[in-house]
Enzyme design. Structure first.
Site, PDB file in Angstrom:
ATOM      1  N   HIS A  63       0.857  -1.199   0.000  1.00 41.58           N
ATOM      2  CA  HIS A  63       0.000   0.000   0.000  1.00 41.58           C
ATOM      3  C   HIS A  63       0.890   1.246   0.000  1.00 41.58           C
ATOM      4  CE1 HIS A  63      -3.710  -2.120   0.522  1.00 41.58           C
ATOM      5  NE2 HIS A  63      -3.563  -2.414   1.786  1.00 41.58           N
ATOM      6  N   ARG A  76      -9.389   3.113  -7.676  1.00 43.70           N
ATOM      7  CA  ARG A  76     -10.853   2.994  -7.689  1.00 43.70           C
ATOM      8  C   ARG A  76     -11.469   4.376  -7.526  1.00 43.70           C
ATOM      9  NH1 ARG A  76     -14.246  -0.667  -3.209  1.00 43.70           N
ATOM     10  NH2 ARG A  76     -16.150  -0.834  -4.448  1.00 43.70           N
ATOM     11  N   LYS A 136     -19.676  -5.372  -0.449  1.00 47.93           N
ATOM     12  CA  LYS A 136     -20.671  -5.443  -1.529  1.00 47.93           C
ATOM     13  C   LYS A 136     -20.016  -5.748  -2.877  1.00 47.93           C
ATOM     14  CE  LYS A 136     -24.544  -2.536  -0.198  1.00 47.93           C
ATOM     15  NZ  LYS A 136     -25.267  -1.293  -0.552  1.00 47.93           N
ATOM     16  N   GLY A 137     -18.809  -5.199  -3.052  1.00 56.06           N
ATOM     17  CA  GLY A 137     -18.105  -5.436  -4.316  1.00 56.06           C
ATOM     18  C   GLY A 137     -18.822  -4.815  -5.505  1.00 56.06           C
TER      19      GLY A 137
HETATM   20  P1  A3P Z   1     -16.744  -2.631  -0.924  1.00 58.10           P
HETATM   21  O1  A3P Z   1     -16.512  -2.265   0.493  1.00 58.10           O
HETATM   22  O2  A3P Z   1     -17.151  -1.460  -1.767  1.00 58.10           O
HETATM   23  O3  A3P Z   1     -17.685  -3.773  -1.090  1.00 58.10           O
HETATM   24  P2  A3P Z   1      -9.386  -4.085  -0.471  1.00 58.10           P
HETATM   25  O4  A3P Z   1      -9.232  -5.492  -0.884  1.00 58.10           O
HETATM   26  O5  A3P Z   1      -8.436  -3.147  -1.126  1.00 58.10           O
HETATM   27  O6  A3P Z   1      -9.440  -3.946   0.997  1.00 58.10           O
HETATM   28  O7  A3P Z   1     -10.812  -3.616  -1.031  1.00 58.10           O
HETATM   29  C1  A3P Z   1     -12.008  -4.109  -0.506  1.00 58.10           C
HETATM   30  C2  A3P Z   1     -13.112  -3.790  -1.480  1.00 58.10           C
HETATM   31  O8  A3P Z   1     -13.006  -4.674  -2.615  1.00 58.10           O
HETATM   32  C3  A3P Z   1     -14.484  -4.042  -0.872  1.00 58.10           C
HETATM   33  O9  A3P Z   1     -15.356  -3.125  -1.538  1.00 58.10           O
HETATM   34  C4  A3P Z   1     -14.736  -5.471  -1.288  1.00 58.10           C
HETATM   35  O10 A3P Z   1     -16.081  -5.849  -1.234  1.00 58.10           O
HETATM   36  C5  A3P Z   1     -14.197  -5.453  -2.701  1.00 58.10           C
HETATM   37  N1  A3P Z   1     -13.839  -6.797  -3.193  1.00 58.10           N
HETATM   38  C6  A3P Z   1     -13.157  -7.767  -2.550  1.00 58.10           C
HETATM   39  N2  A3P Z   1     -13.048  -8.856  -3.321  1.00 58.10           N
HETATM   40  C7  A3P Z   1     -13.677  -8.579  -4.466  1.00 58.10           C
HETATM   41  C8  A3P Z   1     -13.920  -9.331  -5.663  1.00 58.10           C
HETATM   42  N3  A3P Z   1     -13.508 -10.567  -5.810  1.00 58.10           N
HETATM   43  N4  A3P Z   1     -14.593  -8.721  -6.660  1.00 58.10           N
HETATM   44  C9  A3P Z   1     -15.032  -7.446  -6.536  1.00 58.10           C
HETATM   45  N5  A3P Z   1     -14.840  -6.699  -5.417  1.00 58.10           N
HETATM   46  C10 A3P Z   1     -14.166  -7.260  -4.410  1.00 58.10           C
END
Ligand code: A3P
Length: 342
Positions: free
Chosen positions: A151, A173, A309-310
């Site tokens: 990160h 994003r 939620k993704g």
């Molecule tokens: P949301 O909170 O909007 O649902 P990170 O991995 O950088 O911590 O990011 C987490 C975000 O990515 C979360 O978003 C999560 O739901 C989403 N995410 C995790 N896995 C995913 C997948 N396979 N496809 C799409 N989104 C995903």
């Protein structure tokens, strides 16, 4: 990980960002903690953030960054997945791991590592190797080519990352969705009555005061480098993966030096990777529903917290249209002239 061809060594330093050595890189464990205490610190997020070289970190993370700069030795064959938290790190880790190891781990295999291990633990962070149960010495023991994550802002990656020619995949994003995701994550981790409100989080984020922020500076440095050296930095957006994951799988495979063969193309391998790494598939697996990792300082992160939620555009359910427009304006202004738009 499948063996990508060695990247050409880089001789010059990257555009747009300083990645020089710093006297802080030689801090001993004791003086590192003392040094951090001397830096500007500000309250607001559940954990106070400390400013280092214009970016904000919580204490654990900053210790990790400084240790990584001292102890992490990059190799030319390394591939580094770089993100800001909540931009889809977990998803990118899953996709890159599946693509890079597909010659070793068949995508349909009943013992594929993604079925029993959390994507976060399959690809260790350089600055928090402990999340994957490792330390820097163990990262050093991993065979090449290594698939790693960070990160860290680009300017804080050790200069050797660039001089050696390591390849970097950066994922960003829409900042509005990133902020909403961040707020939910922070409040889940805090697990007490001190829930942060959307209004407060929004105000701080707009000021550039957020974990690993300013958001725009983090993106911009990697963006500029991807423009100057597309063979070194592949710049992706969460939204484009959502739109056509199979297309991004193909791009990733080529960038990692393991392009899809004609046979793989005709067998639909790109779609197979996309399905294996989809939100629907991963969230149904037990490994992504139970368990977690203790990060110390009363921070316990459950495996399920990386999935919410993704979706694209969930911000509209959590902030007003005016707030959305304001954040868009700020980000547009900060990115003006760069060619990067959200
Ligand atoms: P949301 O909170 O909007 O649902 P990170 O991995 O950088 O911590 O990011 C987490 C975000 O990515 C979360 O978003 C999560 O739901 C989403 N995410 C995790 N896995 C995913 C997948 N396979 N496809 C799409 N989104 C995903």
């Amino acid at each position: 990980m499948a063996q990508p061809p060695a990247a050409a060594p880089r001789t010059s330093s990257p555009e747009g960002a300083t990645t020089q050595s710093s006297p802080d890189d030689a801090l001993s464990e004791e003086s590192l903690k003392e040094f951090i205490t001397s830096l500007p610190s500000r309250e607001g997020w559940p954990q106070p953030l400390i400013q280092y070289k214009s970016y904000w970190f919580n204490r654990n993370m900053l210790e990790g960054v400084l240790r990584a700069r001292r102890a992490f030795a990059p190799r030319a064959e390394d591939v580094i997945l770089a993100t800001q938290p909540k931009c889809g790190t977990t998803w990118l880790k899953a996709l890159a791991f599946a693509v890079a190891t597909r010659s070793r781990h068949g995508l349909g295999a009943p013992d594929h590592p993604l079925l029993t291990r959390h994507p976060q633990h399959l690809v260790p962070f350089i600055e928090i190797p402990g999340v994957a149960g490792r330390d820097h010495a163990e990262l050093g023991a991993l065979p090449s080519p290594r698939l790693l994550a960070t990160h860290m802002p680009m300017s804080l990656l050790t200069p050797e990352t660039w001089s050696l020619g390591c390849r970097v995949v950066y994922l960003c994003r829409d900042p509005k969705d990133t902020l909403v995701s961040r707020l939910h994550f922070e409040n889940m981790v805090a697990q007490d009555d001190s829930a942060l409100s959307m209004e407060d989080a929004f105000g701080m984020f707009c000021e550039g005061f957020s974990p690993k922020g300013p958001f725009w500076d983090h993106c911009l440095d990697y963006w500029k480098e991807s423009m100057a050296r597309p063979d070194t930095v592949l710049f992706l957006k969460y939204e484009e993966i959502k739109l056509d994951p199979a297309r991004v799988v193909k791009m990733l495979a080529s960038f990692l030096g393991v392009p899809l063969t004609e046979e793989e193309e005709s067998c639909g391998v790109a779609q197979e990777v996309a399905t294996l790494c989809s939100f629907e598939k991963l969230t149904r697996l037990q490994v992504n529903q139970v368990g977690g990792v203790d990060h110390g300082n009363k921070v316990y992160i459950y495996n399920s917290m990386f999935y919410r939620k993704g979706e694209v555009g969930d911000w509209a359910n959590h902030m007003s249209r005016e707030m959305g427009e304001k954040l868009d304006r700020i980000v547009q202004e900060k990115l003006q002239g760069s060619g990067l738009v959200f």
